[in-house]
Design a protein around this motif. Sequence first.
Motif, short mmCIF file in Angstrom:
data_model
loop_
_atom_site.label_atom_id
_atom_site.label_comp_id
_atom_site.label_asym_id
_atom_site.label_seq_id
_atom_site.Cartn_x
_atom_site.Cartn_y
_atom_site.Cartn_z
N CYS A 229 34.23 45.08 33.31
CA CYS A 229 34.06 45.10 34.76
C CYS A 229 32.66 45.56 35.15
O CYS A 229 32.17 46.59 34.71
CB CYS A 229 35.09 46.05 35.37
SG CYS A 229 34.93 46.25 37.14
N SER B 65 39.38 43.44 37.24
CA SER B 65 40.73 43.13 37.70
C SER B 65 40.88 43.65 39.14
O SER B 65 40.02 44.41 39.62
CB SER B 65 41.76 43.82 36.80
OG SER B 65 41.70 45.23 36.98
N GLU B 66 41.95 43.27 39.80
CA GLU B 66 42.20 43.76 41.16
C GLU B 66 42.32 45.28 41.16
O GLU B 66 41.86 45.95 42.07
CB GLU B 66 43.46 43.12 41.73
CG GLU B 66 43.29 41.66 42.06
CD GLU B 66 44.55 41.05 42.65
OE1 GLU B 66 45.36 41.79 43.25
OE2 GLU B 66 44.71 39.83 42.52
N LYS B 67 42.95 45.81 40.12
CA LYS B 67 43.14 47.26 40.01
C LYS B 67 41.79 47.96 39.88
O LYS B 67 41.55 48.99 40.50
CB LYS B 67 44.03 47.54 38.79
CG LYS B 67 44.54 48.93 38.69
CD LYS B 67 45.54 49.03 37.53
CE LYS B 67 46.16 50.39 37.44
NZ LYS B 67 47.13 50.48 36.34
N LEU C 17 38.85 46.80 40.90
CA LEU C 17 38.13 46.65 42.17
C LEU C 17 38.65 47.63 43.22
O LEU C 17 37.87 48.23 43.96
CB LEU C 17 38.23 45.22 42.69
CG LEU C 17 37.44 44.18 41.91
CD1 LEU C 17 37.76 42.78 42.42
CD2 LEU C 17 35.95 44.46 42.00
N ALA C 18 39.96 47.83 43.26
CA ALA C 18 40.54 48.79 44.20
C ALA C 18 40.07 50.20 43.88
O ALA C 18 39.74 50.98 44.79
CB ALA C 18 42.07 48.71 44.16
#
Length: 107
Positions: free
Chosen positions: A46, A55-57, A59-60
């Motif tokens: 990332c 991943s979305e996780k 990025l959050a």
Amino acid sequence: MRYFNKGTGYGGSPYAKKTSMAMCDELGDDDRMKAYIMEAGKTALCRVADGAGCSEKELAFADKWKSKTADEASAELSRLGKMQAEGKMKPELAEWLLPRAAGGQQL
């Protein structure tokens, strides 16, 4: 098979198999090989700056921590480092620890 990084020094460390498969089959799977590289190299794919490979996780997590002060981010990285050193986590939490630490270091 041995791997080398700052933590292992010149002597390196042996690869610890994760399955009952033969090592060539286990690491022949692209996802398992990527996971091994990230684990042994203590890194993540990332890139927080532009979101590439995240991943979305991840990025959050990055969005949540972008608004924190440098002291808060430093405290979180210290906490993650202690958790990693203790090694007393469930496998699914330990798997998420590395991406969090790598992402936190980029902020």
